[in-house]
Design a protein around this motif. Structure first.
Motif, PDB file in Angstrom:
ATOM      1  N   ALA A  83       1.856  -1.533 -23.606  1.00 24.93           N
ATOM      2  CA  ALA A  83       1.685  -0.321 -22.793  1.00 24.93           C
ATOM      3  C   ALA A  83       0.516  -0.425 -21.822  1.00 24.93           C
ATOM      4  CB  ALA A  83       1.488   0.892 -23.688  1.00 24.93           C
ATOM      5  N   ASN A  84      -0.352  -1.402 -22.017  1.00 24.27           N
ATOM      6  CA  ASN A  84      -1.568  -1.519 -21.217  1.00 24.27           C
ATOM      7  C   ASN A  84      -1.263  -2.212 -19.885  1.00 24.27           C
ATOM      8  OD1 ASN A  84      -4.335  -1.467 -20.545  1.00 24.27           O
ATOM      9  ND2 ASN A  84      -4.709  -3.425 -21.577  1.00 24.27           N
ATOM     10  N   VAL A  85      -0.376  -1.603 -19.112  1.00 22.64           N
ATOM     11  CA  VAL A  85       0.088  -2.216 -17.868  1.00 22.64           C
ATOM     12  C   VAL A  85      -0.901  -1.975 -16.731  1.00 22.64           C
ATOM     13  CG1 VAL A  85       2.507  -2.077 -18.515  1.00 22.64           C
ATOM     14  CG2 VAL A  85       1.447  -0.159 -17.309  1.00 22.64           C
ATOM     15  N   LYS A  86      -0.885  -2.895 -15.782  1.00 21.26           N
ATOM     16  CA  LYS A  86      -1.679  -2.735 -14.565  1.00 21.26           C
ATOM     17  C   LYS A  86      -0.759  -2.301 -13.442  1.00 21.26           C
ATOM     18  CE  LYS A  86      -4.879  -5.171 -11.495  1.00 21.26           C
ATOM     19  NZ  LYS A  86      -5.554  -6.459 -11.207  1.00 21.26           N
ATOM     20  N   ILE A  87      -1.133  -1.258 -12.758  1.00 24.90           N
ATOM     21  CA  ILE A  87      -0.317  -0.750 -11.661  1.00 24.90           C
ATOM     22  C   ILE A  87      -0.675  -1.510 -10.389  1.00 24.90           C
ATOM     23  CG2 ILE A  87       0.179   1.269 -10.224  1.00 24.90           C
ATOM     24  CD1 ILE A  87      -0.255   2.962 -12.754  1.00 24.90           C
ATOM     25  N   THR A  88       0.323  -2.261  -9.877  1.00 23.78           N
ATOM     26  CA  THR A  88       0.117  -3.099  -8.694  1.00 23.78           C
ATOM     27  C   THR A  88       1.071  -2.736  -7.570  1.00 23.78           C
ATOM     28  OG1 THR A  88      -0.647  -4.918 -10.105  1.00 23.78           O
ATOM     29  CG2 THR A  88       0.018  -5.473  -7.858  1.00 23.78           C
ATOM     30  N   THR A  89       2.325  -2.445  -7.924  1.00 22.86           N
ATOM     31  CA  THR A  89       3.351  -2.155  -6.921  1.00 22.86           C
ATOM     32  C   THR A  89       3.893  -0.741  -7.111  1.00 22.86           C
ATOM     33  OG1 THR A  89       5.188  -2.925  -8.307  1.00 22.86           O
ATOM     34  CG2 THR A  89       4.001  -4.592  -7.004  1.00 22.86           C
ATOM     35  N   MET A  90       4.698  -0.299  -6.162  1.00 19.87           N
ATOM     36  CA  MET A  90       5.327   1.017  -6.289  1.00 19.87           C
ATOM     37  C   MET A  90       6.268   1.064  -7.482  1.00 19.87           C
ATOM     38  SD  MET A  90       4.152   3.192  -4.170  1.00 19.87           S
ATOM     39  CE  MET A  90       5.399   4.472  -4.378  1.00 19.87           C
ATOM     40  N   ASP A  91       6.912  -0.053  -7.819  1.00 21.69           N
ATOM     41  CA  ASP A  91       7.760  -0.093  -9.008  1.00 21.69           C
ATOM     42  C   ASP A  91       6.932   0.119 -10.269  1.00 21.69           C
ATOM     43  OD1 ASP A  91      10.071  -0.482  -7.582  1.00 21.69           O
ATOM     44  OD2 ASP A  91      10.111  -2.663  -7.848  1.00 21.69           O
ATOM     45  N   ASP A  92       5.735  -0.480 -10.312  1.00 20.74           N
ATOM     46  CA  ASP A  92       4.848  -0.262 -11.458  1.00 20.74           C
ATOM     47  C   ASP A  92       4.493   1.212 -11.600  1.00 20.74           C
ATOM     48  OD1 ASP A  92       4.751  -3.019 -11.919  1.00 20.74           O
ATOM     49  OD2 ASP A  92       2.951  -3.269 -10.683  1.00 20.74           O
ATOM     50  N   LEU A  93       4.203   1.835 -10.472  1.00 24.37           N
ATOM     51  CA  LEU A  93       3.823   3.244 -10.497  1.00 24.37           C
ATOM     52  C   LEU A  93       4.992   4.108 -10.957  1.00 24.37           C
ATOM     53  CD1 LEU A  93       1.506   5.226  -9.903  1.00 24.37           C
ATOM     54  CD2 LEU A  93       2.363   5.391  -7.559  1.00 24.37           C
ATOM     55  N   ALA A  94       6.187   3.773 -10.504  1.00 23.74           N
ATOM     56  CA  ALA A  94       7.369   4.539 -10.903  1.00 23.74           C
ATOM     57  C   ALA A  94       7.640   4.393 -12.393  1.00 23.74           C
ATOM     58  CB  ALA A  94       8.586   4.082 -10.105  1.00 23.74           C
ATOM     59  N   ARG A  95       7.482   3.169 -12.924  1.00 29.36           N
ATOM     60  CA  ARG A  95       7.685   2.978 -14.369  1.00 29.36           C
ATOM     61  C   ARG A  95       6.633   3.728 -15.168  1.00 29.36           C
ATOM     62  NH1 ARG A  95       9.419  -2.271 -12.743  1.00 29.36           N
ATOM     63  NH2 ARG A  95       7.258  -3.025 -12.732  1.00 29.36           N
ATOM     64  N   ALA A  96       5.388   3.707 -14.690  1.00 35.85           N
ATOM     65  CA  ALA A  96       4.326   4.434 -15.379  1.00 35.85           C
ATOM     66  C   ALA A  96       4.596   5.933 -15.366  1.00 35.85           C
ATOM     67  CB  ALA A  96       2.977   4.126 -14.723  1.00 35.85           C
ATOM     68  N   GLU A  97       5.116   6.442 -14.256  1.00 38.11           N
ATOM     69  CA  GLU A  97       5.413   7.870 -14.152  1.00 38.11           C
ATOM     70  C   GLU A  97       6.452   8.283 -15.193  1.00 38.11           C
ATOM     71  OE1 GLU A  97       4.578  11.445 -13.015  1.00 38.11           O
ATOM     72  OE2 GLU A  97       3.792   9.887 -11.691  1.00 38.11           O
ATOM     73  N   ARG A  98       7.402   7.403 -15.468  1.00 40.48           N
ATOM     74  CA  ARG A  98       8.436   7.738 -16.447  1.00 40.48           C
ATOM     75  C   ARG A  98       7.880   7.889 -17.847  1.00 40.48           C
ATOM     76  NH1 ARG A  98      11.633   4.306 -13.080  1.00 40.48           N
ATOM     77  NH2 ARG A  98      11.260   2.482 -14.387  1.00 40.48           N
ATOM     78  N   LEU A  99       6.747   7.248 -18.126  1.00 37.25           N
ATOM     79  CA  LEU A  99       6.126   7.408 -19.446  1.00 37.25           C
ATOM     80  C   LEU A  99       5.715   8.859 -19.696  1.00 37.25           C
ATOM     81  CD1 LEU A  99       3.899   4.198 -19.608  1.00 37.25           C
ATOM     82  CD2 LEU A  99       6.039   4.616 -20.823  1.00 37.25           C
ATOM     83  N   PHE A 100       5.426   9.577 -18.612  1.00 34.87           N
ATOM     84  CA  PHE A 100       5.012  10.968 -18.762  1.00 34.87           C
ATOM     85  C   PHE A 100       6.195  11.908 -18.961  1.00 34.87           C
ATOM     86  CE2 PHE A 100       1.156   9.175 -17.082  1.00 34.87           C
ATOM     87  CZ  PHE A 100       0.174   9.871 -17.771  1.00 34.87           C
ATOM     88  N   ASP A 101       7.392  11.360 -18.932  1.00 33.41           N
ATOM     89  CA  ASP A 101       8.560  12.176 -19.241  1.00 33.41           C
ATOM     90  C   ASP A 101       8.777  12.303 -20.749  1.00 33.41           C
ATOM     91  OD1 ASP A 101       9.083  12.544 -16.571  1.00 33.41           O
ATOM     92  OD2 ASP A 101      10.430  10.822 -16.416  1.00 33.41           O
ATOM     93  N   ARG A 102       8.011  11.539 -21.519  1.00 39.92           N
ATOM     94  CA  ARG A 102       8.142  11.618 -22.970  1.00 39.92           C
ATOM     95  C   ARG A 102       7.628  12.965 -23.473  1.00 39.92           C
ATOM     96  NH1 ARG A 102       5.704   5.746 -24.955  1.00 39.92           N
ATOM     97  NH2 ARG A 102       7.121   4.420 -23.762  1.00 39.92           N
TER      98      ARG A 102
END
Length: 386
Positions: free
Chosen positions: A203-222
């Motif tokens: 889960a300790n991902v680094k946000i580098t691209t817009m795809d990373d940001l989009a995947r991270a945003e989906r974590l907040f849908d939990r």
């Protein structure tokens, strides 16, 4: 216990994310990425201070991201990440740390357990980094074709925070000035230091691209999960005074309460309850009574800090309940004002706050009128990713 400083590096421009503000200030779950990162370290019970390295142009963005977290002033970084870390380390020397944790500001999902593992490894090594074993087959390519299959045995994906004994990493960075090394573990390696590997976290991902940001945003849908905490505090009466501070309200009384701050026993207990709910140690860890800054301080500062830690981790406070235990003064006439003030500090509706008073039927120190005790409970909701 070792003094631990977290050095959050957030001076980069994040060009791979595309046009717009730097990635560490993009919104994630409605808050800047950097705020999640800062909140995670500010809430960690083993971290004594959080120092951030920023770009000279980003002070306004940083102030917004760090609002309410009671952090030291940020450090202005250099042209390259390695320069920024070195400048941050030089500034951190004023805090006299034993251990420093160097973390990328764009890794907002750092877990408390991962931080614990890195710190623990420093008992036997001058450096430690979290890492994950490489699971995929690796290919080396040139001109669009594979030229080699690279054995993956013994290969690891490095993460942050990377932890170091402070004197060792500061010396190593000074020696490495002008070189280009990929991370701080490499800086210590170049100086001859041993760097331990500890288990990282997917889960300790680094946000580098817009795809990373989009995947991270989906974590907040939990779904949010409930956490609860309790607090207890006691203050003795001084010989004379004109009132006592209780839950943010000055209540007339013939004595005052003794304490390093304003001795608001209700707010202190409630602060501990909220900190307990998010696993963030206690009020003394965040606001040491030995620190002259908090002499006579309004305890609303402490409670607001606890609330901002909840918010910085993407959570919210559901309800709080405070019980004031004393023979005098009577709580009832001031209950409504106390509820309103606590709600104001926490930024929640008054119907989510309860304040009540009770006695010990003249038993014990409160029954003898020697002081006031308070106990509190708090329930918060946090994203399940934490």
């Amino acid at each position: 216990m070792a003094k631990v400083v977290a050095l959050v590096v957030a001076a980069g421009r994040g060009s791979r994310l595309g046009p717009g503000m730097p990635k560490q200030y993009r919104l994630l779950g409605g808050r800047p990425v950097l705020r999640h990162t800062l909140g995670a370290f500010a809430a960690h019970p083993s971290v004594d201070a959080v120092l951030t390295v920023i770009h000279a142009d980003d002070r306004g963005l940083y102030d917004e991201a760090a609002a309410g977290l009671a952090l030291p002033d940020p450090v202005i970084g250099g042209a390259e990440r390695q320069d920024s870390v070195r400048l941050g380390l030089e500034a951190a020397a004023a805090l006299s740390p034993d251990v420093v944790l160097v973390h990328d500001g764009a890794r907002p999902f750092v877990e408390a357990g991962l931080v614990d593992r890195v710190i623990a490894a420093l008992d036997g090594h001058p450096g430690a980094i979290p890492a994950l074993p490489v699971a995929d087959t690796l290919k080396r390519g040139r001109d669009g074709v594979i030229v080699e299959t690279v054995p993956r045995d013994g290969l690891w994906r490095a993460q942050t925070p990377q932890g170091f004994r402070f004197a060792d990493i500061l010396d190593a960075h000074r020696k490495a000035a002008g070189q280009v090394l990929t991370d701080d573990g490499a800086v210590l390696e170049a100086a001859g230091g041993t760097v331990a590997l500890v288990p990282g976290a997917e889960a300790n991902v680094k946000i580098t691209t817009m795809d990373d940001l989009a995947r991270a945003e989906r974590l907040f849908d939990r779904p949010l999960e409930p956490r609860s905490g309790t607090g207890f505090d006691v203050h003795r009466f001084a010989d004379h005074g004109d009132g006592v501070h209780l839950c943010g309200v000055l209540v007339p009384h013939s004595c005052r309460l003794e304490g390093h701050s304003d001795a608001d026993v209700g707010l202190h207990a409630l602060t501990d309850a909220i900190l307990g709910a998010i696993g963030a140690a206690d009020i003394g860890r965040h606001f040491p009574p030995t620190d002259a800054r908090w002499k006579g301080a309004d305890s609303a500062v402490f409670l607001a800090h606890a609330a901002r830690l909840v918010e910085a981790r993407g959570g919210r406070i559901v309800n709080v309940d405070v019980t004031l235990i004393c023979e005098r003064p009577k709580v009832g006439p001031f209950r409504a004002a106390m509820r309103a003030r606590v709600a104001e500090i926490l930024g929640i509706a008054a119907d989510r706050v309860n304040v009540k008073g009770t006695t010990t039927e003249r038993l014990g120190f409160t029954g003898r009128g020697e002081g006031i005790a308070a106990q509190a409970a708090a329930t918060v909701l946090l994203p399940a990713l934490y």
